[in-house]
Design an enzyme around this catalytic site. Structure first.
Site, PDB file in Angstrom:
ATOM      1  N   ASP A   1      30.249  13.997  -0.773  1.00 56.07           N
ATOM      2  CA  ASP A   1      29.728  12.877  -0.455  1.00 56.07           C
ATOM      3  C   ASP A   1      28.886  12.173  -1.337  1.00 56.07           C
ATOM      4  OD1 ASP A   1      29.531  11.021   2.279  1.00 56.07           O
ATOM      5  OD2 ASP A   1      27.518  11.014   1.078  1.00 56.07           O
TER       6      ASP A   1
ATOM      7  N   TYR B   1      20.430   3.536  -1.070  1.00 57.59           N
ATOM      8  CA  TYR B   1      20.225   4.489  -0.281  1.00 57.59           C
ATOM      9  C   TYR B   1      18.796   4.939  -0.147  1.00 57.59           C
ATOM     10  CZ  TYR B   1      24.873   4.210   1.878  1.00 57.59           C
ATOM     11  OH  TYR B   1      26.062   3.630   2.675  1.00 57.59           O
TER      12      TYR B   1
ATOM     13  N   ARG C   1      34.977  20.822  11.090  1.00 55.25           N
ATOM     14  CA  ARG C   1      33.599  20.153  11.396  1.00 55.25           C
ATOM     15  C   ARG C   1      32.706  20.637  12.585  1.00 55.25           C
ATOM     16  NH1 ARG C   1      29.257  17.885  10.826  1.00 55.25           N
ATOM     17  NH2 ARG C   1      28.712  15.477  10.392  1.00 55.25           N
TER      18      ARG C   1
ATOM     19  N   ARG D   1      38.741   8.052   2.167  1.00 58.57           N
ATOM     20  CA  ARG D   1      38.111   8.864   3.337  1.00 58.57           C
ATOM     21  C   ARG D   1      39.563   9.365   3.935  1.00 58.57           C
ATOM     22  NH1 ARG D   1      32.908   7.595   5.756  1.00 58.57           N
ATOM     23  NH2 ARG D   1      31.671   7.197   4.005  1.00 58.57           N
TER      24      ARG D   1
ATOM     25  N   ARG E   1      37.254  11.907  10.199  1.00 57.12           N
ATOM     26  CA  ARG E   1      37.280  12.411  11.732  1.00 57.12           C
ATOM     27  C   ARG E   1      38.487  11.802  12.370  1.00 57.12           C
ATOM     28  NH1 ARG E   1      31.683   9.768  11.845  1.00 57.12           N
ATOM     29  NH2 ARG E   1      32.854   8.466  10.496  1.00 57.12           N
TER      30      ARG E   1
HETATM   31  O1  CP3 Z   1      38.209  11.957   1.991  1.00 54.56           O
HETATM   32  C1  CP3 Z   1      37.487  11.257   0.913  1.00 54.56           C
HETATM   33  O2  CP3 Z   1      37.165  10.088   0.502  1.00 54.56           O
HETATM   34  C2  CP3 Z   1      36.381  12.372   0.212  1.00 54.56           C
HETATM   35  C3  CP3 Z   1      35.101  12.620   0.929  1.00 54.56           C
HETATM   36  C4  CP3 Z   1      34.133  11.400   0.846  1.00 54.56           C
HETATM   37  C5  CP3 Z   1      33.252  11.128   2.126  1.00 54.56           C
HETATM   38  N1  CP3 Z   1      32.152  10.215   1.836  1.00 54.56           N
HETATM   39  C6  CP3 Z   1      33.177  12.211   3.273  1.00 54.56           C
HETATM   40  C7  CP3 Z   1      32.383  11.794   4.341  1.00 54.56           C
HETATM   41  C8  CP3 Z   1      33.972  10.204   0.005  1.00 54.56           C
HETATM   42  C9  CP3 Z   1      34.778   9.690  -1.211  1.00 54.56           C
HETATM   43  C10 CP3 Z   1      32.772   9.451   0.771  1.00 54.56           C
HETATM   44  C11 CP3 Z   1      32.056   8.318  -0.109  1.00 54.56           C
HETATM   45  C12 CP3 Z   1      30.820   7.982   0.572  1.00 54.56           C
HETATM   46  N2  CP3 Z   1      29.892   8.505   1.310  1.00 54.56           N
HETATM   47  C13 CP3 Z   1      30.545   6.506   0.316  1.00 54.56           C
HETATM   48  C14 CP3 Z   1      31.333   5.549  -0.565  1.00 54.56           C
HETATM   49  C15 CP3 Z   1      32.557   4.830   0.165  1.00 54.56           C
HETATM   50  C16 CP3 Z   1      32.280   3.838   1.143  1.00 54.56           C
HETATM   51  O3  CP3 Z   1      32.462   4.333   2.241  1.00 54.56           O
HETATM   52  O4  CP3 Z   1      31.605   2.706   0.959  1.00 54.56           O
HETATM   53  C17 CP3 Z   1      29.323   6.155   1.293  1.00 54.56           C
HETATM   54  C18 CP3 Z   1      28.620   4.851   1.313  1.00 54.56           C
HETATM   55  C19 CP3 Z   1      29.098   7.336   1.866  1.00 54.56           C
HETATM   56  C20 CP3 Z   1      27.539   7.607   2.456  1.00 54.56           C
HETATM   57  C21 CP3 Z   1      28.233   8.074   3.754  1.00 54.56           C
HETATM   58  N3  CP3 Z   1      28.483   9.311   4.197  1.00 54.56           N
HETATM   59  C22 CP3 Z   1      27.912   7.492   5.175  1.00 54.56           C
HETATM   60  C23 CP3 Z   1      27.237   6.017   5.256  1.00 54.56           C
HETATM   61  C24 CP3 Z   1      28.425   8.356   6.119  1.00 54.56           C
HETATM   62  C25 CP3 Z   1      28.174   8.177   7.444  1.00 54.56           C
HETATM   63  C26 CP3 Z   1      28.977   6.973   8.139  1.00 54.56           C
HETATM   64  C27 CP3 Z   1      30.205   7.716   8.618  1.00 54.56           C
HETATM   65  O5  CP3 Z   1      31.253   7.107   8.372  1.00 54.56           O
HETATM   66  O6  CP3 Z   1      30.140   8.869   9.208  1.00 54.56           O
HETATM   67  C28 CP3 Z   1      28.937   9.529   5.461  1.00 54.56           C
HETATM   68  C29 CP3 Z   1      29.293  10.809   6.227  1.00 54.56           C
HETATM   69  C30 CP3 Z   1      30.479  11.249   5.697  1.00 54.56           C
HETATM   70  N4  CP3 Z   1      30.950  11.368   4.505  1.00 54.56           N
HETATM   71  C31 CP3 Z   1      31.998  11.395   6.608  1.00 54.56           C
HETATM   72  C32 CP3 Z   1      32.758  11.964   5.916  1.00 54.56           C
HETATM   73  C33 CP3 Z   1      34.259  12.361   6.277  1.00 54.56           C
HETATM   74  C34 CP3 Z   1      31.805  11.614   8.055  1.00 54.56           C
HETATM   75  C35 CP3 Z   1      30.909  12.592   8.495  1.00 54.56           C
HETATM   76  C36 CP3 Z   1      31.606  13.417   9.690  1.00 54.56           C
HETATM   77  O7  CP3 Z   1      32.219  14.459   9.499  1.00 54.56           O
HETATM   78  O8  CP3 Z   1      30.739  13.164  10.702  1.00 54.56           O
END
Ligand code: CP3
Length: 348
Positions: free
Chosen positions: A79, A155, A42, A29, A33
């Site tokens: 994602d 999910y 964003r 990640r 943010r």
């Molecule tokens: O920088 C990176 O790592 C690359 C991009 C990436 C994102 N999500 C962007 C993202 C990667 C590799 C993921 C993987 C992901 N997404 C996982 C596996 C890793 C982990 O955390 O266990 C999972 C379970 C998700 C599902 C997901 N996506 C959730 C549960 C959420 C909401 C929770 C949160 O942190 O907001 C997301 C949203 C998400 N994916 C964001 C980002 C940067 C935040 C969204 C935003 O900008 O508001």
């Protein structure tokens, strides 16, 4: 200790089993943010899935942490829920609520998943990969990724995140034909999706199995190890030089069975796993990736320095890629990330 003259990207050398020191570093990640420049992009893209599927924006935010910190690897910005969305399943991201999905309750929703449609919907992701390969600095590797079938299925069954994924675990025991059909469909889609990323230029691939740790050992072998082994074998046959990193978060001592049988080239180590255990128990020469506590990074200072020191000591002699044990959190001060990179690069 063995050292390496850098003749190729340090991340790829470590992934192929070389003991590279200073160890390469990137963070799960790393685009997100905690970075003001991410929040600015964003803010102009309120629909998160559309944002992931817009190559210009996805390329830009992938590059932001590389410019700021000079990580050894960039991870494609997307994602794990893009593939189920592309397959035609209902997926929405609500602000402050996380993902909301339609729930899989029967075979009809599994049969409706459409791979031909998915290829069209996720095509922009491949364009992002191509743009990134043209834009990254020469020593920076590009990682593509997908969610592993079990975690994506979880999910889809729950309709979103869950504290304990109880319905998923119940279905896997009580309706194995249904759950198996869902996992099999996702397995096929994952092979297709990751193959397309490799074709577009991803140099390594990672499978996020974020909820693997909720399963009992027998279920873990069936729904985590076996599908991953089929995905790994299919990718290996087509892209023998593209390493696959498996991250079965929360696997505990089952990580050893996973490392031995899932066919991955490296494993992600979560925060709770002693790095010394990984260094000792993983198959000889297999790289580990991890596992600094994201909260040590929020804290920074001496606490973080101590974590880095003890990690590097624990994994001496083992190929290693420094990372967090789970994703970076939004409250992380960017200066602490810069300090972490400096600590790792100046470690003996
Ligand atoms: O920088 C990176 O790592 C690359 C991009 C990436 C994102 N999500 C962007 C993202 C990667 C590799 C993921 C993987 C992901 N997404 C996982 C596996 C890793 C982990 O955390 O266990 C999972 C379970 C998700 C599902 C997901 N996506 C959730 C549960 C959420 C909401 C929770 C949160 O942190 O907001 C997301 C949203 C998400 N994916 C964001 C980002 C940067 C935040 C969204 C935003 O900008 O508001």
């Amino acid at each position: 200790m063995e050292t390496t003259t850098i003749t190729r990207k340090p991340f790829l050398a470590a992934l192929s089993g070389e003991v590279v020191r200073p160890a390469p570093i990137w963070l799960m990640r790393q685009a997100g943010r905690y970075l003001p420049e991410y929040r600015a992009v964003r803010a102009r893209a309120p629909d998160f899935l559309r944002f992931c599927l817009t190559p210009k924006l996805a390329t830009e935010v992938t590059l932001q942490p590389i410019r700021r910190f000079g990580f050894d690897a960039a991870i494609l910005f997307s994602d794990i829920l893009v593939p189920p969305y592309a397959l035609g399943h209902g997926v929405r991201f609500e602000t402050g609520e996380g993902p909301v999905l339609d729930r899989v309750t029967g075979a009809a929703q599994v049969e409706a998943l459409d791979l031909a449609r998915a290829r069209e919907v996720w095509a922009p992701v491949m364009e992002t990969v191509r743009r990134l390969r043209g834009a990254l600095p020469p020593a920076t590797a590009l990682i593509g990724f997908a969610g592993a079938p079990f975690t994506v299925a979880a999910y889809m069954v729950e309709g979103g995140g869950s504290r304990d994924f109880a319905e998923t675990r119940r279905m896997a025991f009580a309706e194995p034909a249904l759950f198996g059909a869902l996992v099999a469909r996702l397995e096929e889609a994952t092979i297709d999706y990751l193959s397309a990323q490799a074709e577009a230029g991803a140099e390594a691939l990672m499978l996020f199995d974020s909820w693997a740790g909720v399963l009992s050992p027998g279920q873990f072998r069936r729904w985590v190890v076996a599908p991953t082994a089929r995905i790994a074998a299919a990718l290996r046959a087509r892209f023998p030089t593209v390493g696959l990193i498996g991250f079965p978060r929360g696997a505990g001592p089952m990580l050893r069975a996973y490392a031995e049988a899932a066919g991955v080239q490296a494993v992600g180590i979560d925060t709770a796993m002693p790095a010394s255990w990984a260094a000792r128990e993983l198959p000889a020469g297999m790289p580990g990736q991890g596992n600094i506590d994201p909260m040590a990074l929020v804290a920074g200072g001496d606490a973080l320095a101590e974590e880095v020191r003890s990690l590097m000591q624990a994994v001496a002699g083992r190929p290693w890629i420094v990372n967090l044990g789970h994703g970076i959190v939004p409250q992380t001060p960017p200066e602490h990330v810069a300090a972490l990179v400096e600590m790792v690069r100046s470690a003996a």
